[in-house]
Design a protein around this motif. Structure first.
Motif, PDB file in Angstrom:
ATOM      1  N   PRO A  78      77.313 -89.105  35.063  1.00  0.00           N
ATOM      2  CA  PRO A  78      78.661 -88.740  34.749  1.00  0.00           C
ATOM      3  C   PRO A  78      79.280 -88.064  36.128  1.00  0.00           C
ATOM      4  O   PRO A  78      80.354 -88.512  36.440  1.00  0.00           O
ATOM      5  N   ARG A  79      78.602 -87.184  36.968  1.00  0.00           N
ATOM      6  CA  ARG A  79      79.293 -86.703  38.194  1.00  0.00           C
ATOM      7  C   ARG A  79      79.726 -87.623  39.219  1.00  0.00           C
ATOM      8  O   ARG A  79      80.919 -87.789  39.516  1.00  0.00           O
ATOM      9  N   THR A  80      78.999 -88.576  39.491  1.00  0.00           N
ATOM     10  CA  THR A  80      79.063 -89.764  40.422  1.00  0.00           C
ATOM     11  C   THR A  80      80.553 -90.575  39.788  1.00  0.00           C
ATOM     12  O   THR A  80      81.283 -90.872  40.421  1.00  0.00           O
ATOM     13  N   MET A  81      80.504 -90.896  38.514  1.00  0.00           N
ATOM     14  CA  MET A  81      81.646 -91.425  37.877  1.00  0.00           C
ATOM     15  C   MET A  81      82.955 -90.778  37.972  1.00  0.00           C
ATOM     16  O   MET A  81      83.831 -91.521  38.715  1.00  0.00           O
ATOM     17  N   ALA A  82      82.665 -89.503  38.030  1.00  0.00           N
ATOM     18  CA  ALA A  82      83.968 -88.793  38.217  1.00  0.00           C
ATOM     19  C   ALA A  82      84.467 -88.987  39.775  1.00  0.00           C
ATOM     20  O   ALA A  82      85.609 -88.987  40.155  1.00  0.00           O
ATOM     21  N   VAL A  83      83.672 -88.875  40.654  1.00  0.00           N
ATOM     22  CA  VAL A  83      83.824 -88.948  42.035  1.00  0.00           C
ATOM     23  C   VAL A  83      84.188 -90.126  42.332  1.00  0.00           C
ATOM     24  O   VAL A  83      85.241 -90.348  42.988  1.00  0.00           O
ATOM     25  N   GLY A 210      93.281 -80.977  37.079  1.00  0.00           N
ATOM     26  CA  GLY A 210      92.328 -81.971  36.952  1.00  0.00           C
ATOM     27  C   GLY A 210      91.967 -82.359  35.443  1.00  0.00           C
ATOM     28  O   GLY A 210      92.600 -81.443  34.447  1.00  0.00           O
ATOM     29  N   MET A 211      91.492 -83.484  35.022  1.00  0.00           N
ATOM     30  CA  MET A 211      91.234 -83.720  33.665  1.00  0.00           C
ATOM     31  C   MET A 211      89.730 -83.856  33.081  1.00  0.00           C
ATOM     32  O   MET A 211      89.152 -84.367  34.003  1.00  0.00           O
ATOM     33  N   GLU A 212      89.397 -83.403  32.223  1.00  0.00           N
ATOM     34  CA  GLU A 212      88.065 -83.381  31.773  1.00  0.00           C
ATOM     35  C   GLU A 212      87.904 -84.794  30.953  1.00  0.00           C
ATOM     36  O   GLU A 212      87.763 -84.920  29.760  1.00  0.00           O
ATOM     37  N   LEU A 213      87.822 -86.082  31.804  1.00  0.00           N
ATOM     38  CA  LEU A 213      87.913 -87.227  31.393  1.00  0.00           C
ATOM     39  C   LEU A 213      86.423 -87.768  30.734  1.00  0.00           C
ATOM     40  O   LEU A 213      86.074 -88.341  29.783  1.00  0.00           O
ATOM     41  N   ILE A 214      85.427 -87.115  31.791  1.00  0.00           N
ATOM     42  CA  ILE A 214      84.090 -87.656  31.646  1.00  0.00           C
ATOM     43  C   ILE A 214      83.128 -86.679  31.097  1.00  0.00           C
ATOM     44  O   ILE A 214      83.023 -85.559  31.705  1.00  0.00           O
ATOM     45  N   ALA A 215      82.689 -87.112  30.006  1.00  0.00           N
ATOM     46  CA  ALA A 215      81.541 -85.934  29.375  1.00  0.00           C
ATOM     47  C   ALA A 215      80.416 -85.641  29.985  1.00  0.00           C
ATOM     48  O   ALA A 215      79.931 -86.569  30.820  1.00  0.00           O
ATOM     49  N   GLY A 216      79.941 -84.632  30.262  1.00  0.00           N
ATOM     50  CA  GLY A 216      78.657 -84.376  30.743  1.00  0.00           C
ATOM     51  C   GLY A 216      78.698 -84.002  32.134  1.00  0.00           C
ATOM     52  O   GLY A 216      77.410 -84.128  32.857  1.00  0.00           O
ATOM     53  N   THR A 217      79.855 -83.409  32.555  1.00  0.00           N
ATOM     54  CA  THR A 217      79.842 -83.140  34.010  1.00  0.00           C
ATOM     55  C   THR A 217      81.150 -82.035  34.105  1.00  0.00           C
ATOM     56  O   THR A 217      81.989 -82.395  33.596  1.00  0.00           O
ATOM     57  N   PRO A 218      80.806 -81.134  34.784  1.00  0.00           N
ATOM     58  CA  PRO A 218      81.756 -80.149  35.004  1.00  0.00           C
ATOM     59  C   PRO A 218      82.865 -80.814  35.994  1.00  0.00           C
ATOM     60  O   PRO A 218      84.071 -80.129  36.147  1.00  0.00           O
ATOM     61  N   VAL A 221      88.361 -84.838  36.709  1.00  0.00           N
ATOM     62  CA  VAL A 221      89.126 -86.092  37.114  1.00  0.00           C
ATOM     63  C   VAL A 221      90.384 -85.732  37.723  1.00  0.00           C
ATOM     64  O   VAL A 221      91.321 -85.187  37.025  1.00  0.00           O
ATOM     65  N   ASN A 222      90.747 -86.151  38.868  1.00  0.00           N
ATOM     66  CA  ASN A 222      91.915 -85.940  39.576  1.00  0.00           C
ATOM     67  C   ASN A 222      93.163 -86.324  38.977  1.00  0.00           C
ATOM     68  O   ASN A 222      93.149 -87.384  38.344  1.00  0.00           O
ATOM     69  N   GLY A 223      93.966 -85.536  38.592  1.00  0.00           N
ATOM     70  CA  GLY A 223      95.203 -85.643  38.098  1.00  0.00           C
ATOM     71  C   GLY A 223      96.105 -86.935  38.472  1.00  0.00           C
ATOM     72  O   GLY A 223      97.062 -87.323  38.017  1.00  0.00           O
ATOM     73  N   PHE A 224      95.766 -86.980  39.824  1.00  0.00           N
ATOM     74  CA  PHE A 224      96.514 -88.180  40.656  1.00  0.00           C
ATOM     75  C   PHE A 224      96.053 -89.584  40.090  1.00  0.00           C
ATOM     76  O   PHE A 224      96.826 -90.399  40.328  1.00  0.00           O
TER      77      PHE A 224
END
Lengths: 393, 481
Positions: A78-83, A210-218, A221-224
């Protein structure tokens, strides 16, 4: 047969013949591909790139399977996905900037300098907190767009007024931008904190949420991401649905034809460079307004060149470039994980390079296939129509 | 084909000439049938196979590297080697000299190609093929790029080659040339041979009828539709090149509603520059330039187009079309500010597409659909689309530069019909053409241009192509070209 005549003419390339249908047009994606081929070509190319990378890994004595397994496993956390999403946003905006130029036969190599200079100035203005809250965000964005547009506009003007190739001009402007940015940082906008030279951080109320799009990570996701999607849609609409876009594409496909049609080619060159630069100015904004809130030496570098590769990968197609940006970001962000199994992370750079090359080759092959198929079809239709029609008309 | 002959293949655009040639040259595979060379059946997979069998092709458009010398161009791809790596220039030069002398080609091997004229370049192309050992030469529309005296030289060379025992396959749709040079003629139509004839008992007209398969249309216009109202008035128009030399020199004329004004002249005497100046593409100095009484001197190309000037450019690939774009986008080109193509800043796709469909039907553009790329159409169909597009902008003046060049006879007749109909409806037409029959047949008045000046007014009603031709070269001034 004369369909083939025409093809031979184009293929044969009369000296200076309008540039229509040249390899460069196809390379830059001004030639449209349609149907399943448009999907099959890049997929095959990515697979092929994976194959080449596997060979490289085998030669280096590592297991390709383990490497890909690690990449995917790390990339799907999850964290990597957000990055990955966050970085892809920047890549995508940069690719859009490059693509605007590509569609008109302009190589804006200068996206790199444009976004960095724009980011420095915008960071300085934002950090000064001249306006409160959201208004400050708007101000920062406007400044970034203006700086990027102006910087690219110089190259456009040089091309129109002095005939300087935009490739040369933008490469040099990149170097100047680097110098100008560090001068601005050390003399005007930068604040030294310990060893770290950075602009004043943008105040909290003026940051992109930011947006909490991906579950399981603090990790947010960037609003951009939203801005990038809107830009992608705007890019499509501008190029395909407006008169400006038509003139831009027409100039890109054939400058002599554009001139004969009353399109002000010189004005289009400057305008296109300005638009490209304006978009480029936004490329650094996800980082500035959504991640670090300041410009420092750690600000992402080389986004402009990633943009060129992604625009090529996605053939200037807004969806294609989005997929390209995601792939690019995935490879870039997961590469660190390879070090855990003692594989050099530069292996991923090989894969990136091979992907771009094989995508270009695959598109070229598909293009040739398509031209032949279309001519055959036109030939058959013509032959099938009633005999004396032409003479009778 | 008989050895030692010039064999001509004639046919309309789209009849299958080039496809046939490509099969003979190994660029394309036949679906069935066989090719025999010297009695032996052969199969060509690539041009290399064809070359090995002694077949060489001279393309319509030259494939030469400008910045290399003649010698380097000739040996490119089949360099004689010395010691494995080095190129044996001496052997190459000797061989080129031999071939050039044997066939009377007068080639200077050490001149860069960029310094050569078109005729010389063509001889280099021929030499290139001979250098590779070809005994059968295929020439695809070799005269398309040549001026008349170069054509004569080419034919002289070809006869020399034939005398030396080579065989030449000559593809053309210029019938008078075919009749002049060929020993045997094969006429093809829609992919099949319709006649094999002896040029000695053929006339150009008869040959053309064989090609089309029907009675030939003629460009004659009927009764005059010329009116008194002047549409375009040009006074003292001069175009200079970068050296300040006048390419168009003090040209002036009026065109009235319903009038076709023809400009006759050997190509390269300022016609192209005149047209570009009138369209506002090329800078010029002009005494007066009015369209419908309005001064348009300062108008941009776009404004002139919007003001009612339709434009059929000389080179449709370079100036008239976006080859890679679909037909409906090509319909917008040049009319990108007007209905039905745009609404405000937006492209009106539906209306533009509907209107393209209308043009395709009304002008008999043969295409699988309006989403087909313009490049996939034959020359005649591309031109019909351009004519249809330019007529759809409600023009008051049409500038037509070689409107039927490289177009098959059927499309030519259709284009002539459209021009006549538009003229009857009050259109003023400036017609520039190298086809003297077309000029004489369509024009209400004719002017002859020579070295940028109007040198004669000719009445098309009582002038023969021969008289016009001699006026174009300055009536006896041999150095006109």
């Amino acid at each position: 047969m004369s369909e083939r005549d025409e093809a031979a003419e184009r293929g044969g390339g009369r000296p200076g013949a309008g540039g229509a249908g040249g390899f460069r047009d196809r390379l830059l994606g001004r030639v449209r591909l349609s149907g399943w081929l448009a999907l099959a070509a890049p997929l095959l190319a990515v697979l092929f790139a994976a194959l080449i990378t596997s060979v490289v890994l085998l030669i280096a004595g590592s297991s390709p399977l383990a490497a890909f397994d690690t990449l995917v496993e790390y990339g799907s956390q999850p964290r990597t996905m957000a990055v990955i999403l966050n970085n892809a946003t920047m890549y995508y905006i940069s690719a859009l900037a490059v693509a605007v130029g590509f569609r008109m036969n302009l190589f804006n190599i200068g996206v790199d300098g444009q976004y960095r200079l724009a980011a420095v100035v915008a960071a300085g203005v934002g950090g000064a907190a001249l306006l409160p809250g959201v208004l400050n965000i708007v101000l920062v964005l406007v400044v970034a767009v203006l700086v990027g547009a102006l910087w690219a506009g110089i190259a456009g003007l040089l091309k129109v007024k002095r005939g300087v190739s935009e490739v040369i001009a933008t490469i040099m402007l990149n170097a100047i931008a680097t110098g100008l940015a560090s001068w601005l940082m050390s003399n005007h906008l930068g604040v030294l904190t310990g060893n770290d030279l950075a602009t004043r951080p943008i105040p909290e109320g003026s940051r992109m949420p930011g947006m909490e799009l991906i579950a399981g990570t603090p990790k947010l996701v960037n609003g951009f991401l939203v801005v990038a999607i809107i830009l992608g849609i705007a890019y499509y609409v501008l190029l395909n649905r407006t008169r400006f876009g038509f003139e831009l594409r027409a100039t890109g496909m054939s400058e002599p034809a554009a001139l004969a049609s009353g399109i002000g080619v010189k004005r289009m060159v400057v305008t296109t460079m300005v638009v490209s630069g304006a978009v480029a100015g936004l490329a650094g904004m996800p980082e500035l307004l959504g991640e670090t809130y300041k410009y420092s030496n750690n600000f992402p570098a080389g986004l402009g060149f990633d943009g060129i590769a992604i625009a090529l990968l996605g053939r200037n197609n807004p969806v294609g470039m989005a997929l390209g940006a995601l792939l690019w970001s995935f490879l870039g962000n997961s590469s660190d994980s390879l070090q855990m199994i003692n594989i050099s992370k530069e292996t991923v750079d090989i894969m990136k390079g091979v992907t771009v090359l094989s995508v270009i080759i695959a598109y070229e092959l598909v293009h040739r296939y398509r031209i032949i198929a279309e001519q055959r079809r036109a030939g058959q239709e013509t032959a099938a129509s009633p005999a004396a029609e032409g003479a009778a008309a | 084909m008989t050895k030692g002959q010039i064999h001509a293949i004639v046919g309309e655009n789209g009849a299958g000439k080039s496809t046939l040639m490509k099969i003979l040259y190994g660029m394309q595979r036949p679906d069935e049938g066989e090719i025999r060379v010297d009695g032996k059946p052969v199969v060509f997979h690539t041009p290399a196979d064809a070359i090995a069998a002694g077949i060489g092709m001279v393309h319509q458009h030259f494939m030469l590297a400008d910045n290399l010398t003649v010698l380097e161009n000739v040996i490119l791809g089949s360099e004689p080697r010395r010691g494995g790596v080095a190129i044996d220039f001496r052997a190459a030069r000797k061989k080129i000299k031999e071939i050039s002398d044997a066939y009377g080609l007068a080639i200077r091997p050490d001149v860069p190609v960029e310094e050569l004229g078109v005729g010389d370049r063509q001889r280099v192309e021929i030499l290139k093929v001979l250098y590779r050992g070809a005994r059968i030469l295929i020439l695809d529309e070799p005269t398309a790029v040549l001026v008349p005296h170069e054509v004569d030289e080419l034919f002289e060379n070809l006869r020399g080659l034939v005398r030396e025992g080579l065989t030449i396959l000559f593809i053309s749709h210029k019938l008078d040339e075919v009749l002049r040079v060929a020993d045997a003629i094969t006429v093809i139509r829609r992919g099949t041979t319709v006649a094999s004839v002896d040029p000695r008992d053929m006339t150009a007209r008869h040959l053309a009828e064989l090609m089309v398969g029907s009675e030939l249309p003629s460009p004659e216009t009927r009764e005059s539709t010329v009116t008194d109202s002047v549409v375009l008035s040009v006074g003292d128009l001069t175009v200079r090149d970068i050296d300040g030399r006048a390419i168009v020199d003090g040209v002036g004329f009026d065109i009235h509603r319903g009038e076709v004004l023809g400009i006759a002249g050997v190509e390269g005497n300022g016609q192209a520059e005149l047209v570009e100046a009138l369209m506002g593409i090329r800078p010029c100095t002009v005494g007066s330039l009015t369209l419908d009484g309005k001064d348009i001197t300062g108008w941009s190309t776009l404004k002139r187009r919007e003001g009612g000037i339709g434009y059929i450019p000389e080179d449709r690939h370079r100036h008239g079309l976006l080859l890679e774009a679909p037909l409906w986008e090509n319909r917008i080109l040049g009319h990108q500010t007007r209905r039905p193509n745009v609404k405000g800043i937006w492209i009106d796709r539906t209306a533009a597409r509907d209107d393209t469909q209308r043009i395709v039907e009304a002008y008999d553009v043969r295409t699988p659909g309006i989403d087909t790329a313009a490049a996939a159409l034959s020359g005649g169909n591309q031109q019909k689309l351009i004519v249809g597009r330019e007529m759809s902008g409600d023009p008051v003046l049409l500038i037509a530069s070689h409107p039927t060049r490289g177009v098959d006879v059927g499309a030519q007749a259709a284009i002539w019909d459209h021009l006549r109909a538009a003229r009857a409806a009050g259109l003023a037409v400036l017609l520039i053409s190298a086809d003297l029959d077309e000029l004489i047949g369509l024009s209400d008045s004719l002017k002859v241009i020579l070295r940028g000046r109007i040198v004669a007014d000719v009445d098309p009603a009582n002038v023969t192509p021969e008289q016009l031709g001699s006026a174009m070269t300055g009536a006896g001034e041999a150095a006109a070209q």
